[in-house]
Design a protein around this motif. Sequence first.
Motif, PDB file in Angstrom:
ATOM      1  N   ILE A  29      13.233 -68.822  -3.241  1.00 55.41           N
ATOM      2  CA  ILE A  29      13.663 -67.883  -2.408  1.00 55.41           C
ATOM      3  C   ILE A  29      15.166 -67.814  -1.795  1.00 55.41           C
ATOM      4  CG2 ILE A  29      13.006 -67.393  -0.007  1.00 55.41           C
ATOM      5  CD1 ILE A  29      10.133 -68.499  -0.589  1.00 55.41           C
ATOM      6  N   VAL A  30      16.218 -67.239  -2.564  1.00 57.78           N
ATOM      7  CA  VAL A  30      17.354 -67.602  -2.718  1.00 57.78           C
ATOM      8  C   VAL A  30      17.944 -66.149  -1.923  1.00 57.78           C
ATOM      9  CG1 VAL A  30      18.007 -69.223  -4.608  1.00 57.78           C
ATOM     10  CG2 VAL A  30      18.230 -66.778  -4.731  1.00 57.78           C
ATOM     11  N   ASP A  31      17.750 -65.388  -1.910  1.00 56.42           N
ATOM     12  CA  ASP A  31      18.496 -64.122  -1.343  1.00 56.42           C
ATOM     13  C   ASP A  31      17.962 -63.704  -0.176  1.00 56.42           C
ATOM     14  OD1 ASP A  31      18.992 -62.783  -3.934  1.00 56.42           O
ATOM     15  OD2 ASP A  31      17.807 -62.402  -4.536  1.00 56.42           O
ATOM     16  N   ALA A  32      17.501 -64.113   0.695  1.00 56.93           N
ATOM     17  CA  ALA A  32      17.034 -64.202   2.000  1.00 56.93           C
ATOM     18  C   ALA A  32      15.671 -64.649   2.478  1.00 56.93           C
ATOM     19  CB  ALA A  32      16.575 -62.111   2.343  1.00 56.93           C
ATOM     20  N   VAL A  33      15.671 -65.883   2.709  1.00 61.27           N
ATOM     21  CA  VAL A  33      14.807 -67.219   3.151  1.00 61.27           C
ATOM     22  C   VAL A  33      14.660 -66.086   4.448  1.00 61.27           C
ATOM     23  CG1 VAL A  33      14.990 -69.179   4.109  1.00 61.27           C
ATOM     24  CG2 VAL A  33      15.989 -69.008   2.091  1.00 61.27           C
ATOM     25  N   LYS A  34      12.558 -66.720   4.279  1.00 64.35           N
ATOM     26  CA  LYS A  34      12.302 -66.428   5.991  1.00 64.35           C
ATOM     27  C   LYS A  34      12.680 -67.132   7.013  1.00 64.35           C
ATOM     28  CE  LYS A  34       7.990 -64.903   6.502  1.00 64.35           C
ATOM     29  NZ  LYS A  34       6.054 -64.900   6.447  1.00 64.35           N
ATOM     30  N   VAL A  59      13.168 -82.526   7.987  1.00 60.52           N
ATOM     31  CA  VAL A  59      12.255 -81.060   8.320  1.00 60.52           C
ATOM     32  C   VAL A  59      13.522 -80.177   9.401  1.00 60.52           C
ATOM     33  CG1 VAL A  59      11.016 -80.349  10.478  1.00 60.52           C
ATOM     34  CG2 VAL A  59      10.195 -81.910   8.901  1.00 60.52           C
ATOM     35  N   PHE A  60      14.017 -79.398   8.941  1.00 65.52           N
ATOM     36  CA  PHE A  60      15.013 -77.967   9.993  1.00 65.52           C
ATOM     37  C   PHE A  60      14.079 -76.859  10.085  1.00 65.52           C
ATOM     38  CE2 PHE A  60      15.403 -78.544   5.019  1.00 65.52           C
ATOM     39  CZ  PHE A  60      15.795 -76.609   4.802  1.00 65.52           C
ATOM     40  N   GLU A  61      15.305 -75.705  10.847  1.00 66.12           N
ATOM     41  CA  GLU A  61      15.089 -74.719  11.327  1.00 66.12           C
ATOM     42  C   GLU A  61      15.794 -73.789  10.962  1.00 66.12           C
ATOM     43  OE1 GLU A  61      12.974 -72.799  15.525  1.00 66.12           O
ATOM     44  OE2 GLU A  61      13.749 -73.994  15.347  1.00 66.12           O
ATOM     45  N   ILE A  62      15.517 -72.294  10.005  1.00 62.47           N
ATOM     46  CA  ILE A  62      16.323 -71.891   9.831  1.00 62.47           C
ATOM     47  C   ILE A  62      16.291 -70.698  10.658  1.00 62.47           C
ATOM     48  CG2 ILE A  62      17.162 -69.487   8.068  1.00 62.47           C
ATOM     49  CD1 ILE A  62      16.080 -71.463   5.875  1.00 62.47           C
ATOM     50  N   ARG A  63      16.654 -70.036  11.389  1.00 61.73           N
ATOM     51  CA  ARG A  63      17.173 -68.901  12.744  1.00 61.73           C
ATOM     52  C   ARG A  63      16.330 -67.397  11.771  1.00 61.73           C
ATOM     53  NH1 ARG A  63      18.901 -73.053  15.315  1.00 61.73           N
ATOM     54  NH2 ARG A  63      17.986 -73.438  16.869  1.00 61.73           N
ATOM     55  N   GLU A  64      16.447 -66.661  12.322  1.00 58.78           N
ATOM     56  CA  GLU A  64      16.815 -65.383  12.252  1.00 58.78           C
ATOM     57  C   GLU A  64      17.641 -65.023  10.900  1.00 58.78           C
ATOM     58  OE1 GLU A  64      15.568 -61.235  10.723  1.00 58.78           O
ATOM     59  OE2 GLU A  64      14.086 -62.913  11.368  1.00 58.78           O
ATOM     60  N   SER A  65      18.791 -65.183  12.689  1.00 51.77           N
ATOM     61  CA  SER A  65      20.909 -64.949  12.153  1.00 51.77           C
ATOM     62  C   SER A  65      20.911 -65.737  11.112  1.00 51.77           C
ATOM     63  CB  SER A  65      20.937 -65.303  13.437  1.00 51.77           C
ATOM     64  OG  SER A  65      21.154 -66.979  13.851  1.00 51.77           O
ATOM     65  N   GLN A  66      20.435 -66.593  10.724  1.00 49.01           N
ATOM     66  CA  GLN A  66      20.626 -67.385   9.286  1.00 49.01           C
ATOM     67  C   GLN A  66      19.945 -67.296   8.219  1.00 49.01           C
ATOM     68  OE1 GLN A  66      19.166 -71.406  11.133  1.00 49.01           O
ATOM     69  NE2 GLN A  66      21.410 -72.076  11.285  1.00 49.01           N
ATOM     70  N   LYS A  67      19.069 -66.485   7.837  1.00 50.64           N
ATOM     71  CA  LYS A  67      18.545 -65.899   7.175  1.00 50.64           C
ATOM     72  C   LYS A  67      18.951 -65.658   4.960  1.00 50.64           C
ATOM     73  CE  LYS A  67      17.163 -61.750   8.082  1.00 50.64           C
ATOM     74  NZ  LYS A  67      15.611 -60.201   8.466  1.00 50.64           N
ATOM     75  N   LEU A  68      19.950 -64.967   5.690  1.00 47.93           N
ATOM     76  CA  LEU A  68      21.217 -65.407   4.464  1.00 47.93           C
ATOM     77  C   LEU A  68      22.094 -65.953   4.221  1.00 47.93           C
ATOM     78  CD1 LEU A  68      21.659 -61.391   5.479  1.00 47.93           C
ATOM     79  CD2 LEU A  68      19.729 -62.051   3.530  1.00 47.93           C
ATOM     80  N   GLU A  69      22.185 -67.137   5.419  1.00 51.59           N
ATOM     81  CA  GLU A  69      22.928 -68.290   4.742  1.00 51.59           C
ATOM     82  C   GLU A  69      22.400 -69.043   3.523  1.00 51.59           C
ATOM     83  OE1 GLU A  69      24.434 -70.542   8.128  1.00 51.59           O
ATOM     84  OE2 GLU A  69      24.175 -68.321   9.676  1.00 51.59           O
ATOM     85  N   HIS A  70      23.281 -69.316   3.095  1.00 56.39           N
ATOM     86  CA  HIS A  70      23.046 -71.191   2.256  1.00 56.39           C
ATOM     87  C   HIS A  70      23.488 -72.270   3.000  1.00 56.39           C
ATOM     88  CE1 HIS A  70      24.229 -72.808  -1.348  1.00 56.39           C
ATOM     89  NE2 HIS A  70      24.493 -73.976  -0.721  1.00 56.39           N
TER      90      HIS A  70
END
Length: 88
Positions: A29-34, A59-70
């Motif tokens: 999952i590298v293009d857009a992380v859920k 443990v970390f959180e990926i937010r909607e605004s970050q789903k395209l980030e590396h």
Amino acid sequence: MWRGDAGGWVYQGSSKTNTDGRSGQLTSIVDAVKPGIYRISFNTGEYNPSGFFPYVSIVFEIRESQKLEHFHVPLLVSPFSFSTYRGS
């Protein structure tokens, strides 16, 4: 790498470190992380059997605004301590 949801952790992939101590891509999952809460677990006891921490989980959180980030999540470990940060 794991993705947390209401039912627990869902396995997403794994990787081994190379001689430089770097890991390859953990998941396909590298293009857009859920967006969600993720956990990366390191088997540090394999690297340093006499160390105090046999495993380290981050443990970390990926937010909607970050789903395209590396995301680069380094772990710095010594026999009796560890540190991590969000790299670039």
